[in-house]
Motif scaffolding. Structure first.
Motif, short mmCIF file in Angstrom:
data_model
loop_
_atom_site.label_atom_id
_atom_site.label_comp_id
_atom_site.label_asym_id
_atom_site.label_seq_id
_atom_site.Cartn_x
_atom_site.Cartn_y
_atom_site.Cartn_z
N ALA A 132 0.83 -1.21 0.00
CA ALA A 132 0.00 0.00 0.00
C ALA A 132 0.86 1.26 0.00
O ALA A 132 0.49 2.27 -0.59
N ALA A 133 2.01 1.20 0.65
CA ALA A 133 2.90 2.36 0.73
C ALA A 133 3.86 2.44 -0.46
O ALA A 133 4.60 3.42 -0.59
N GLY A 134 3.87 1.43 -1.31
CA GLY A 134 4.73 1.46 -2.48
C GLY A 134 6.19 1.15 -2.20
O GLY A 134 7.06 1.55 -2.97
N HIS A 135 6.46 0.44 -1.10
CA HIS A 135 7.85 0.09 -0.76
C HIS A 135 8.40 -0.97 -1.71
O HIS A 135 7.66 -1.67 -2.39
N ALA A 136 9.71 -1.10 -1.70
CA ALA A 136 10.39 -2.14 -2.46
C ALA A 136 9.98 -3.51 -1.93
O ALA A 136 9.36 -3.62 -0.86
N ALA A 137 10.34 -4.56 -2.64
CA ALA A 137 10.04 -5.93 -2.20
C ALA A 137 10.65 -6.17 -0.82
O ALA A 137 11.80 -5.82 -0.56
N MET A 138 9.87 -6.77 0.05
CA MET A 138 10.23 -6.93 1.46
C MET A 138 10.32 -8.40 1.86
O MET A 138 9.76 -9.28 1.22
N ALA A 139 10.97 -8.60 3.00
CA ALA A 139 10.91 -9.86 3.73
C ALA A 139 10.49 -9.52 5.15
O ALA A 139 10.90 -8.49 5.70
N VAL A 140 9.67 -10.38 5.73
CA VAL A 140 9.21 -10.19 7.10
C VAL A 140 9.37 -11.52 7.84
O VAL A 140 9.03 -12.58 7.30
N ARG B 257 9.35 -13.93 2.05
CA ARG B 257 10.15 -13.02 1.23
C ARG B 257 9.40 -12.81 -0.07
O ARG B 257 9.10 -13.76 -0.79
N GLU B 258 9.09 -11.54 -0.36
CA GLU B 258 8.36 -11.23 -1.58
C GLU B 258 9.21 -11.48 -2.82
O GLU B 258 10.44 -11.41 -2.77
N ASP B 259 8.53 -11.74 -3.93
CA ASP B 259 9.21 -11.84 -5.21
C ASP B 259 10.00 -10.56 -5.43
O ASP B 259 9.49 -9.46 -5.20
N GLY B 260 11.23 -10.70 -5.85
CA GLY B 260 12.07 -9.55 -6.13
C GLY B 260 12.91 -9.07 -4.97
O GLY B 260 13.80 -8.24 -5.14
N ALA B 261 12.66 -9.57 -3.77
CA ALA B 261 13.49 -9.19 -2.61
C ALA B 261 14.82 -9.94 -2.69
O ALA B 261 14.86 -11.11 -3.07
N SER B 262 15.88 -9.27 -2.33
CA SER B 262 17.20 -9.89 -2.44
C SER B 262 17.35 -11.06 -1.48
O SER B 262 16.61 -11.20 -0.51
N MET B 263 18.35 -11.88 -1.74
CA MET B 263 18.58 -13.07 -0.94
C MET B 263 18.97 -12.75 0.51
O MET B 263 18.82 -13.60 1.38
N ASP C 65 17.66 -12.92 6.16
CA ASP C 65 18.71 -12.90 7.17
C ASP C 65 18.75 -11.57 7.92
O ASP C 65 18.92 -11.53 9.14
N ILE C 66 18.57 -10.47 7.19
CA ILE C 66 18.60 -9.16 7.83
C ILE C 66 17.38 -8.98 8.74
O ILE C 66 17.51 -8.55 9.88
N ALA C 67 16.20 -9.35 8.25
CA ALA C 67 14.99 -9.24 9.07
C ALA C 67 15.11 -10.10 10.32
O ALA C 67 14.71 -9.69 11.42
N GLY D 35 10.46 -8.64 12.47
CA GLY D 35 11.44 -7.81 11.79
C GLY D 35 11.19 -7.80 10.29
O GLY D 35 10.64 -8.76 9.75
N ALA D 36 11.59 -6.73 9.65
CA ALA D 36 11.43 -6.61 8.20
C ALA D 36 12.71 -6.06 7.59
O ALA D 36 13.51 -5.40 8.26
N SER D 37 12.85 -6.32 6.29
CA SER D 37 13.97 -5.78 5.54
C SER D 37 13.54 -5.59 4.09
O SER D 37 12.80 -6.41 3.55
N GLY D 38 14.00 -4.52 3.52
CA GLY D 38 13.70 -4.23 2.12
C GLY D 38 13.57 -2.75 1.86
O GLY D 38 13.81 -2.27 0.77
#
Length: 141
Positions: free
Chosen positions: A22-30, A44-50, A54-56, A116-119
């Motif tokens: 909804a906020a238009g953020h890049a691909a995320m992992a939670v 991990r969403e499609d397009g989120a880096s590998m 690990d970061i989240a 935690g989230a990352s992206g």
């Protein structure tokens, strides 16, 4: 003590990712961890880096391990970098004091785990985590 359920973890992740879209953020992992830092659920969403999972996980693991949000840990780390580097080393690299994770609490205030989230930026990651926790009817700690 009540335990965090898989259904709650899934609900938090779905709501967090919906908030990111909804906020238009890049691909995320939670990632959702239980009160002992064990993985409850991750996506991990499609397009989120590998690295995103690990970061989240590192953000959530640090939050639950220290009993506070990763934002507060990042602030504390600025004033005590040697200690926080030692924590990361002691934890085998799993400890990441970077904004983007919050504690999950029940109505009585007991810690159930962390999300935690990352992206995105740290602020974006934290915001979607808060959205996820609130959507599950739990409290942010």
């Amino acid at each position: 003590m009540p335990a965090l359920t898989l259904a709650q973890a899934d609900q938090m992740i779905s709501a967090a990712l919906a908030a990111a879209r909804a906020a238009g953020h890049a691909a995320m992992a939670v990632v959702v961890l239980d009160e002992s830092g064990h993985l409850k659920a991750a996506r991990r969403e499609d397009g989120a880096s590998m690295f995103r999972i690990d970061i989240a996980t590192g953000k959530a693991w640090a939050a639950v391990g220290m009993g506070t949000s990763s934002r507060k840990l990042a602030e504390r780390a600025q004033g005590n970098p040697v200690f926080f580097n030692s924590l990361a080393s002691t934890a085998g690299g799993r400890f990441l004091a970077q904004t983007g994770a919050v504690l999950i609490r029940d109505a009585a205030g007991a810690v159930l785990g962390a999300i935690g989230a990352s992206g995105g930026s740290g602020d974006q990651d934290e915001a979607i985590c808060i959205s996820g926790v609130e959507a599950a009817g739990l409290a942010v700690g």
